[in-house]
Write an enzyme that holds these catalytic residues in place. Structure first.
Site, PDB file in Angstrom:
ATOM      1  N   ASP A   1      65.904  29.148   8.396  1.00  0.00           N
ATOM      2  CA  ASP A   1      66.468  27.795   8.425  1.00  0.00           C
ATOM      3  C   ASP A   1      65.783  27.004   7.313  1.00  0.00           C
ATOM      4  O   ASP A   1      64.685  27.357   6.882  1.00  0.00           O
ATOM      5  CB  ASP A   1      66.210  27.125   9.787  1.00  0.00           C
TER       6      ASP A   1
ATOM      7  N   ARG B   1      67.951   7.965  11.515  1.00  0.00           N
ATOM      8  CA  ARG B   1      66.992   9.044  11.293  1.00  0.00           C
ATOM      9  C   ARG B   1      65.935   8.676  10.251  1.00  0.00           C
ATOM     10  O   ARG B   1      64.803   9.136  10.338  1.00  0.00           O
ATOM     11  CB  ARG B   1      67.721  10.316  10.889  1.00  0.00           C
TER      12      ARG B   1
HETATM   13  C1  LIG Z   1      73.752  22.860  14.189  1.00  0.00           C
HETATM   14  S1  LIG Z   1      72.449  23.936  13.752  1.00  0.00           S
HETATM   15  C2  LIG Z   1      73.140  25.515  14.167  1.00  0.00           C
HETATM   16  C3  LIG Z   1      72.159  26.405  14.911  1.00  0.00           C
HETATM   17  C4  LIG Z   1      72.734  27.745  15.388  1.00  0.00           C
HETATM   18  N1  LIG Z   1      73.199  28.549  14.293  1.00  0.00           N
HETATM   19  C5  LIG Z   1      73.837  27.541  16.395  1.00  0.00           C
HETATM   20  O1  LIG Z   1      75.012  27.743  16.068  1.00  0.00           O
HETATM   21  O2  LIG Z   1      73.548  27.168  17.543  1.00  0.00           O
HETATM   22  C6  LIG Z   1      72.554  23.919  11.963  1.00  0.00           C
HETATM   23  C7  LIG Z   1      71.271  24.385  11.277  1.00  0.00           C
HETATM   24  O3  LIG Z   1      71.541  24.591   9.890  1.00  0.00           O
HETATM   25  C8  LIG Z   1      70.375  24.255   9.169  1.00  0.00           C
HETATM   26  N2  LIG Z   1      70.715  24.009   7.754  1.00  0.00           N
HETATM   27  C9  LIG Z   1      71.377  22.954   7.213  1.00  0.00           C
HETATM   28  N3  LIG Z   1      71.460  23.081   5.881  1.00  0.00           N
HETATM   29  C10 LIG Z   1      70.844  24.248   5.562  1.00  0.00           C
HETATM   30  C11 LIG Z   1      70.596  24.930   4.335  1.00  0.00           C
HETATM   31  N4  LIG Z   1      70.999  24.432   3.152  1.00  0.00           N
HETATM   32  N5  LIG Z   1      69.927  26.105   4.387  1.00  0.00           N
HETATM   33  C12 LIG Z   1      69.518  26.624   5.578  1.00  0.00           C
HETATM   34  N6  LIG Z   1      69.709  26.020   6.754  1.00  0.00           N
HETATM   35  C13 LIG Z   1      70.370  24.844   6.757  1.00  0.00           C
HETATM   36  C14 LIG Z   1      69.832  23.031   9.897  1.00  0.00           C
HETATM   37  O4  LIG Z   1      68.483  22.810   9.641  1.00  0.00           O
HETATM   38  C15 LIG Z   1      70.139  23.368  11.349  1.00  0.00           C
HETATM   39  O5  LIG Z   1      69.022  23.895  12.006  1.00  0.00           O
END
Ligand SMILES: C[S@@+](CC[C@H](N)C(=O)[O-])C[C@H]1O[C@@H](n2cnc3c(N)ncnc32)[C@H](O)[C@@H]1O
Length: 285
Positions: A154, A44
């Site tokens: 997010d 990445r």
């Molecule tokens: C795997 S996705 C999950 C998306 C959705 N909730 C689902 O279950 O399909 C995880 C998301 O968490 C976000 N994320 C990671 N760390 C974070 C943080 N500290 N604060 C807010 N969002 C975060 C990432 O950017 C990503 O878009």
């Protein structure tokens, strides 16, 4: 001749740089990276290193150290895993339709008609749009007389832009029930023939905002449903427990906290009632 892979391998990720990256991502986003993520980090970040025309990982780490305000957003956007889909873990939306929305409608019919839902790691928007479709599908015309809002947040600014635009490759809605496809997605034309756009009615219900879960949360409660799915798996236990406490405080009595399929409340289990598969209710006062 060099293949892409050969070119990639021309960068070396030294232990010191990998350790710096792990610390940086933990401090800024709470995400725990371990040795098993080394290849992923390599893949990445080499993209950014090449874009910046930097010679080494060390030079990139130096740039992150000296110009965090310039680099941090790109770095976080590259490191986060954004996997999601419409109606992922369908049973959560079934629970909303069959149990929670009828309960809220009854409880609030003569009490403000206000419903607040937070998709707290919304990624590219499929989750909040699935919530919005479920609201329309359950409340139907009544939705016009109710004060209903979905907040979608997010940390990653790229995924939020996608969510806000509401335009998706058509294959992303392959598994969405046909009646929803017809009602809530518009087929693109010409250059966009392989894309769909979500209906404006859904977009009106949702506000997309950047929010790092580790930072202050500006919104006021009480909230009725919080989706916190497939994000805490990236955090350590201490961060998870801290978040659960904050979610608890923000929820209305009787409100729901919904986690992802492989997540659990740990010690915090005792404060919630388990009412469905990874669905937890804050007790009524
Ligand atoms: C795997 S996705 C999950 C998306 C959705 N909730 C689902 O279950 O399909 C995880 C998301 O968490 C976000 N994320 C990671 N760390 C974070 C943080 N500290 N604060 C807010 N969002 C975060 C990432 O950017 C990503 O878009």
């Amino acid at each position: 001749m060099t293949t892409t892979l050969d070119r990639d391998k021309s960068f070396t990720l030294a232990d010191a740089d990998f350790n710096f990256i792990c610390e940086y991502v933990y401090d800024s986003a709470g995400i725990v990276l371990n040795a098993s993520k080394r290849e992923m980090v390599y893949r990445r970040l080499t993209r950014i290193i090449r874009e910046r025309k930097l010679p080494t990982f060390s030079a990139y780490c130096q740039l992150l150290k000296t110009k965090p305000e310039q680099e941090q957003t790109y770095f976080i956007n590259a490191i986060t895993t954004n996997l999601t889909s419409f109606f992922r873990e369908q049973h959560h939306f079934d629970f909303m339709k069959q149990h929670e929305l009828p309960r809220l409608m009854k409880a609030k019919a003569n009490n403000g008609k206000r419903i607040r839902i937070w998709s707290s790691a919304s990624s590219t928007g499929e989750e909040p749009y699935s919530i919005a479709i479920t609201l329309f599908d359950t409340l139907k015309d009544k939705l016009n007389n109710w004060n209903v809002k979905i907040l979608a947040t997010d940390i990653d600014s790229n995924v939020l832009a996608t969510g806000k635009a509401g335009i998706y490759e058509e294959r992303r809605i392959e598994d969405v029930p046909l009646k929803f496809k017809k009602e809530y997605f518009q087929q693109g034309t010409n250059d966009n023939a392989d894309k769909v756009k979500v209906d404006k009615r859904l977009q009106k219900l949702i506000t997309f905002k950047q929010l790092n879960l580790l930072h202050e949360w500006p919104m006021k409660g009480p909230l009725d449903i919080i989706f916190c799915r497939n994000v805490i798996i990236y955090f350590d236990k201490a961060t998870q427990q801290d978040l659960f406490e904050r979610y608890y405080d923000l929820l209305a009595p009787g409100g729901l906290l919904i986690l992802g399929h492989s997540e659990n409340l740990g010690q915090y289990n005792q404060y919630f009632e388990n009412v469905g598969r990874t669905i937890f209710r804050k007790p009524m006062e």
